[in-house]
Design a protein around this motif. Sequence first.
Motif, PDB file in Angstrom:
ATOM      1  N   ASP A  31       0.863  -1.173   0.000  1.00 43.58           N
ATOM      2  CA  ASP A  31       0.000   0.000   0.000  1.00 43.58           C
ATOM      3  C   ASP A  31       0.902   1.224   0.000  1.00 43.58           C
ATOM      4  N   GLY A  32       0.994   1.874  -1.162  1.00 40.64           N
ATOM      5  CA  GLY A  32       1.875   3.014  -1.301  1.00 40.64           C
ATOM      6  C   GLY A  32       1.389   4.217  -0.531  1.00 40.64           C
ATOM      7  N   ALA A  33       2.329   5.037  -0.058  1.00 42.91           N
ATOM      8  CA  ALA A  33       1.984   6.225   0.731  1.00 42.91           C
ATOM      9  C   ALA A  33       2.881   7.376   0.317  1.00 42.91           C
ATOM     10  N   GLY A  34       2.323   8.565   0.428  1.00 43.68           N
ATOM     11  CA  GLY A  34       3.073   9.763   0.087  1.00 43.68           C
ATOM     12  C   GLY A  34       2.144  10.780  -0.531  1.00 43.68           C
ATOM     13  N   VAL A  35       2.678  11.936  -0.844  1.00 39.64           N
ATOM     14  CA  VAL A  35       1.908  12.984  -1.512  1.00 39.64           C
ATOM     15  C   VAL A  35       2.187  12.882  -2.996  1.00 39.64           C
ATOM     16  N   ALA A  36       1.132  12.677  -3.788  1.00 37.44           N
ATOM     17  CA  ALA A  36       1.305  12.397  -5.219  1.00 37.44           C
ATOM     18  C   ALA A  36       2.027  13.534  -5.932  1.00 37.44           C
ATOM     19  N   GLY A  37       2.745  13.166  -7.003  1.00 35.99           N
ATOM     20  CA  GLY A  37       3.381  14.161  -7.848  1.00 35.99           C
ATOM     21  C   GLY A  37       4.756  14.573  -7.370  1.00 35.99           C
ATOM     22  N   ALA A  38       5.171  15.743  -7.805  1.00 36.53           N
ATOM     23  CA  ALA A  38       6.531  16.211  -7.555  1.00 36.53           C
ATOM     24  C   ALA A  38       6.805  16.459  -6.080  1.00 36.53           C
ATOM     25  N   GLU A  39       5.750  16.647  -5.276  1.00 35.53           N
ATOM     26  CA  GLU A  39       5.959  16.932  -3.861  1.00 35.53           C
ATOM     27  C   GLU A  39       6.620  15.773  -3.122  1.00 35.53           C
ATOM     28  N   THR A  40       6.616  14.569  -3.714  1.00 37.12           N
ATOM     29  CA  THR A  40       7.271  13.435  -3.060  1.00 37.12           C
ATOM     30  C   THR A  40       8.792  13.513  -3.180  1.00 37.12           C
ATOM     31  N   GLY A  41       9.275  14.342  -4.079  1.00 38.27           N
ATOM     32  CA  GLY A  41      10.706  14.383  -4.333  1.00 38.27           C
ATOM     33  C   GLY A  41      11.148  13.335  -5.327  1.00 38.27           C
ATOM     34  N   CYS A  42      10.192  12.518  -5.827  1.00 38.67           N
ATOM     35  CA  CYS A  42      10.501  11.431  -6.765  1.00 38.67           C
ATOM     36  C   CYS A  42       9.668  11.622  -8.026  1.00 38.67           C
ATOM     37  N   VAL A  43      10.304  11.588  -9.188  1.00 37.36           N
ATOM     38  CA  VAL A  43       9.580  11.804 -10.442  1.00 37.36           C
ATOM     39  C   VAL A  43       8.706  10.613 -10.808  1.00 37.36           C
ATOM     40  N   HIS A  44       8.937   9.458 -10.168  1.00 39.95           N
ATOM     41  CA  HIS A  44       8.182   8.262 -10.522  1.00 39.95           C
ATOM     42  C   HIS A  44       6.813   8.209  -9.861  1.00 39.95           C
ATOM     43  N   GLY A  45       6.665   8.704  -8.666  1.00 37.07           N
ATOM     44  CA  GLY A  45       5.391   8.683  -7.981  1.00 37.07           C
ATOM     45  C   GLY A  45       5.202   7.466  -7.099  1.00 37.07           C
ATOM     46  N   VAL A  46       4.115   7.499  -6.313  1.00 36.95           N
ATOM     47  CA  VAL A  46       3.863   6.484  -5.301  1.00 36.95           C
ATOM     48  C   VAL A  46       3.469   5.144  -5.915  1.00 36.95           C
ATOM     49  N   ALA A  47       2.575   5.152  -6.903  1.00 41.42           N
ATOM     50  CA  ALA A  47       2.123   3.896  -7.520  1.00 41.42           C
ATOM     51  C   ALA A  47       3.287   3.166  -8.185  1.00 41.42           C
ATOM     52  N   TRP A  48       4.171   3.911  -8.808  1.00 41.40           N
ATOM     53  CA  TRP A  48       5.357   3.284  -9.410  1.00 41.40           C
ATOM     54  C   TRP A  48       6.200   2.620  -8.327  1.00 41.40           C
ATOM     55  N   PHE A  49       6.368   3.295  -7.200  1.00 46.88           N
ATOM     56  CA  PHE A  49       7.204   2.745  -6.139  1.00 46.88           C
ATOM     57  C   PHE A  49       6.615   1.451  -5.583  1.00 46.88           C
ATOM     58  N   SER A  50       5.343   1.455  -5.212  1.00 48.65           N
ATOM     59  CA  SER A  50       4.745   0.256  -4.622  1.00 48.65           C
ATOM     60  C   SER A  50       4.682  -0.887  -5.629  1.00 48.65           C
ATOM     61  N   GLY A  51       4.358  -0.584  -6.889  1.00 46.78           N
ATOM     62  CA  GLY A  51       4.292  -1.633  -7.901  1.00 46.78           C
ATOM     63  C   GLY A  51       5.648  -2.221  -8.235  1.00 46.78           C
ATOM     64  N   THR A  52       6.657  -1.373  -8.343  1.00 51.22           N
ATOM     65  CA  THR A  52       8.001  -1.853  -8.671  1.00 51.22           C
ATOM     66  C   THR A  52       8.585  -2.657  -7.522  1.00 51.22           C
ATOM     67  N   LEU A  53       8.442  -2.139  -6.305  1.00 50.57           N
ATOM     68  CA  LEU A  53       8.945  -2.881  -5.145  1.00 50.57           C
ATOM     69  C   LEU A  53       8.209  -4.207  -4.991  1.00 50.57           C
ATOM     70  N   GLY A  54       6.899  -4.212  -5.199  1.00 49.23           N
ATOM     71  CA  GLY A  54       6.135  -5.454  -5.087  1.00 49.23           C
ATOM     72  C   GLY A  54       6.560  -6.500  -6.096  1.00 49.23           C
ATOM     73  N   ALA A  55       6.806  -6.070  -7.336  1.00 46.56           N
ATOM     74  CA  ALA A  55       7.233  -7.007  -8.373  1.00 46.56           C
ATOM     75  C   ALA A  55       8.612  -7.581  -8.065  1.00 46.56           C
ATOM     76  N   PHE A  56       9.530  -6.723  -7.641  1.00 45.05           N
ATOM     77  CA  PHE A  56      10.867  -7.203  -7.281  1.00 45.05           C
ATOM     78  C   PHE A  56      10.807  -8.166  -6.095  1.00 45.05           C
TER      79      PHE A  56
END
Length: 273
Positions: A31-56
Motif C-alpha cells: 500500500d503506497g503512501a506519500g503525496v502524489a506528484g513532484a511533492e514526493t521528491g521522486c519523479v516516478h510517484g507512489v504507484a510506481w514505487f509500490s508496484g516496482t517494489l512489489g514485483a521485485f
Amino acid sequence: MRVALGSLPSKRGKENEDFAAAAPGAAVLLDGAGVAGAETGCVHGVAWFSGTLGAFLLRRITAHPARSLVDCLAHSIDEVRSLHGDNCDLAYRASPTSTVVAVRVGDGVLEYLVLGDSSLLLAQRDGGSAVVTDRRLDKVGKQLRGRMDELPTGSPEHAAALAEYRDALTGLRNRPDGFWIAGPEPRAAEHALTGTVPLDSLTSVTLLSDGATRLVDRFQLADWAGVVSLLNASGPNELIRRVREAEAGDPDGRRWPRGKTQDDATVLHWSLL
C-alpha cells in the motif's frame, strides 16, 4: 493454489497506489503512501514505487526460497533505489513509501512478513482466525490526529489539519520512536513483524490494505471471522463493496473520523485446498 484478488482506487479515475500479486506458493501486497506528484521528491510517484517494489519482492522470494523474507525485502528495496536517477531526491522526507505484506510456503510452514499498517488474516482449521498487523503507525497517529478527527472530512479545515498530520508523520518515519515502512532505506526491513505458521493449521491466507480492513478496525461493522466467511462465500469484491457502502453513508467522517473519505482498497484471498 486458488487466489482471488480485488482492488479499487479511492476514487474513480484516480491512480491506485496499492499493489498485490501472487505466484505459486507466495503472495505480496503493498500500500503506497506519500503525496502524489513532484511533492514526493521522486519523479516516478507512489504507484510506481509500490508496484516496482512489489514485483521485485515477489520475484526474489520465489527465486530465493532459502533467503529470509527480511533479506528479500531489504534487497528489493535496494534494487528499487538503484532505479532512481538524479531527478529523484530520496533524502526528501516525503519521498514515496509503502507498507508490505509478504507470505511464502516452504517446508510445511507459511512464512510471513508485515511492515506498516496493512494486515495478514490467517483462517485456522479449528474455526478461529488470527490477524497480524503492524500497529506502530496507528499508535503514533493517535497521538497526532486529535484536531483532524474533530473536523468534517473533506472540509478546508480538515484538509489543512490533514496536511499538518502527514507532515508530522513523515518526521517520525523509520525512527525508533516512530514507525517503520518500506522506503529508500533497506534497513527498514529489519523492523518488520515476521513469523511462521504450520501450513496444515490454515484454511486460507488473506492480505489486506488498510482501505479494506476499515470494515473491521475502523467501522466495526464486522469481525474477522465474519470477513473470512464473506471472502469464502462472495470473494474480495464483496468485502470492498461493503466498505464503500459504509464510507458513502458517512461522507464527512462524523461517525467514523478518518483522513480520507475513501481509500484504495485491496484484498488478496488465498484458499488453501
